[in-house]
Design a protein around this motif. Sequence first.
Motif, PDB file in Angstrom:
ATOM      1  N   ALA A  60      12.725 -13.020   0.004  1.00 27.16           N
ATOM      2  CA  ALA A  60      11.282 -13.275   0.061  1.00 27.16           C
ATOM      3  C   ALA A  60      10.533 -12.012   0.481  1.00 27.16           C
ATOM      4  O   ALA A  60       9.433 -11.725  -0.030  1.00 27.16           O
ATOM      5  CB  ALA A  60      10.999 -14.418   1.032  1.00 27.16           C
ATOM      6  N   CYS A  61      11.127 -11.241   1.406  1.00 24.14           N
ATOM      7  CA  CYS A  61      10.508  -9.979   1.810  1.00 24.14           C
ATOM      8  C   CYS A  61      10.345  -9.042   0.609  1.00 24.14           C
ATOM      9  O   CYS A  61       9.349  -8.313   0.488  1.00 24.14           O
ATOM     10  CB  CYS A  61      11.355  -9.289   2.883  1.00 24.14           C
ATOM     11  N   ALA A  62      11.335  -9.073  -0.270  1.00 27.22           N
ATOM     12  CA  ALA A  62      11.325  -8.152  -1.424  1.00 27.22           C
ATOM     13  C   ALA A  62      10.257  -8.497  -2.446  1.00 27.22           C
ATOM     14  O   ALA A  62       9.978  -7.702  -3.352  1.00 27.22           O
ATOM     15  CB  ALA A  62      12.706  -8.150  -2.088  1.00 27.22           C
ATOM     16  N   GLY A  78      11.279  -0.974   5.016  1.00 27.76           N
ATOM     17  CA  GLY A  78      10.022  -0.426   4.518  1.00 27.76           C
ATOM     18  C   GLY A  78      10.239   1.014   4.090  1.00 27.76           C
ATOM     19  O   GLY A  78      11.348   1.563   4.201  1.00 27.76           O
ATOM     20  N   PHE A  79       9.147   1.616   3.563  1.00 26.26           N
ATOM     21  CA  PHE A  79       9.255   2.985   3.051  1.00 26.26           C
ATOM     22  C   PHE A  79       7.973   3.741   3.386  1.00 26.26           C
ATOM     23  O   PHE A  79       6.867   3.198   3.261  1.00 26.26           O
ATOM     24  CB  PHE A  79       9.479   2.975   1.538  1.00 26.26           C
ATOM     25  N   PHE A  80       8.129   4.996   3.849  1.00 30.06           N
ATOM     26  CA  PHE A  80       6.985   5.827   4.201  1.00 30.06           C
ATOM     27  C   PHE A  80       6.828   6.942   3.171  1.00 30.06           C
ATOM     28  O   PHE A  80       7.806   7.560   2.753  1.00 30.06           O
ATOM     29  CB  PHE A  80       7.182   6.440   5.586  1.00 30.06           C
ATOM     30  N   VAL A  81       5.587   7.185   2.762  1.00 31.02           N
ATOM     31  CA  VAL A  81       5.287   8.320   1.872  1.00 31.02           C
ATOM     32  C   VAL A  81       4.075   9.060   2.429  1.00 31.02           C
ATOM     33  O   VAL A  81       3.193   8.454   3.046  1.00 31.02           O
ATOM     34  CB  VAL A  81       4.997   7.859   0.426  1.00 31.02           C
ATOM     35  N   GLN A  82       4.044  10.348   2.207  1.00 27.88           N
ATOM     36  CA  GLN A  82       2.905  11.150   2.649  1.00 27.88           C
ATOM     37  C   GLN A  82       1.850  11.272   1.560  1.00 27.88           C
ATOM     38  O   GLN A  82       0.693  11.602   1.836  1.00 27.88           O
ATOM     39  CB  GLN A  82       3.383  12.549   3.074  1.00 27.88           C
ATOM     40  N   ASP A  83       2.256  10.996   0.323  1.00 32.31           N
ATOM     41  CA  ASP A  83       1.314  11.024  -0.787  1.00 32.31           C
ATOM     42  C   ASP A  83       0.741   9.634  -1.001  1.00 32.31           C
ATOM     43  O   ASP A  83       1.009   8.700  -0.247  1.00 32.31           O
ATOM     44  CB  ASP A  83       2.007  11.533  -2.045  1.00 32.31           C
ATOM     45  N   PRO A 135       4.501  -1.128  -5.298  1.00 35.69           N
ATOM     46  CA  PRO A 135       5.944  -1.005  -5.068  1.00 35.69           C
ATOM     47  C   PRO A 135       6.683  -2.260  -5.524  1.00 35.69           C
ATOM     48  O   PRO A 135       6.200  -3.392  -5.359  1.00 35.69           O
ATOM     49  CB  PRO A 135       6.045  -0.817  -3.557  1.00 35.69           C
ATOM     50  N   LYS A 136       7.859  -2.064  -6.093  1.00 36.61           N
ATOM     51  CA  LYS A 136       8.732  -3.167  -6.494  1.00 36.61           C
ATOM     52  C   LYS A 136      10.015  -3.070  -5.669  1.00 36.61           C
ATOM     53  O   LYS A 136      10.724  -2.053  -5.720  1.00 36.61           O
ATOM     54  CB  LYS A 136       9.071  -3.075  -7.978  1.00 36.61           C
ATOM     55  N   ALA A 169      18.049  -2.159   0.634  1.00 38.92           N
ATOM     56  CA  ALA A 169      16.992  -2.557  -0.301  1.00 38.92           C
ATOM     57  C   ALA A 169      16.769  -1.405  -1.297  1.00 38.92           C
ATOM     58  O   ALA A 169      17.223  -0.279  -1.083  1.00 38.92           O
ATOM     59  CB  ALA A 169      15.713  -2.873   0.452  1.00 38.92           C
ATOM     60  N   HIS A 170      16.057  -1.720  -2.367  1.00 39.56           N
ATOM     61  CA  HIS A 170      15.752  -0.683  -3.357  1.00 39.56           C
ATOM     62  C   HIS A 170      14.269  -0.760  -3.697  1.00 39.56           C
ATOM     63  O   HIS A 170      13.708  -1.852  -3.861  1.00 39.56           O
ATOM     64  CB  HIS A 170      16.577  -0.894  -4.628  1.00 39.56           C
TER      65      HIS A 170
END
Length: 352
Positions: free
Chosen positions: A251-253, A266-271, A277-278, A305-306
Amino acid sequence: MQPPRKPRGRGRLALDLSLLGLVGVLLIGAVFAAWGVIERQFYSPAAFVVRYVDLLADGRAADALTVPGVDVTSAELDAAGLPPTASEALLRSAALAPISDVEVVSQEQDGDITRVTIAYRAGGYEGRTTFAVERDGSIGLAPTWRFAKSPLAVMNLGVSGSMAFDVNGFEIDKRQVSPDGADADPAAPVSLLVFSPGLYSVSVDTAIASTPGVAVLSDSPFRAIPVNVQAQPTEKFLSVVQEKVEEFLTACATQEVLQPTACPFGFFVQDRIASLPKWSIVQQPTVAVEPDGAHWSILAADAVAHIDVDIRSIFDGRVRPLSEDVPFIVKGTITVQPDGTASIVVTGPDTN
């Protein structure tokens, strides 16, 4: 003519009286000997102890409690350094185990106290217990006795992983026997009065947890017996937790954000991102749990996760696709409700 009758000699009379006296002495000796046998068999300290143990062997717990010196008060427990609030829940026939082969080993006098040691078999275990007995008056010529020290003991029982357990098949809930009632601390041991001698098998057998059981022989009167039982999760329970954790992560995905809300990854980006996101879960964790008081903790487990997302550079505006595996760690808590259901909360190192 009849010859004159000779007078009876005094020697013959003395002999008859001596014989009568000897018979009297023998009768008196026989009476005392018989009384001695009766006293040893029925009115001695050893006989008193055997009658008490026989009551336990017959499953007559209520009658055993009426034996002089058995029942105790809170003040007596406290004075002996035992928990004064110990529960009487196990002082009943339903919680007794079989006792057999009762035999008196010794009877020794120690001042006003008689120490009686008996041997017995409790279930499949051989035991030996020494009781302190003192005079308690008489009924006619027969002496009466009482326990100078109560043959009861206190089992301080800690059960991890369950609020419910059973002793010799008798079901108990910690909240029923704790002085705190419904507010009982799941991690705190409960104090239970038990008979000595007595064999007590403690086990957990619920849909969530089980244990093969721990057998405890209570063979020391008026002593504390520490017992700790750690329940293990059932296969069915582990299967349910595994399923619920996988459902939660799946469900999180479905959240199309870089940091799914209340999720352990989770994922961090500077741009900047140029597309939603998928997420997908490419490796589910292998769930393991351990007792935490009456509840459970989900041990830290690895998962992956991906994420697929387009990233726009804030420097030159170019867009590049990003496809990357994101390792993360899953933890959690499982709270067992009073009705036996479980509430599962999945967390991670960076989630609250």
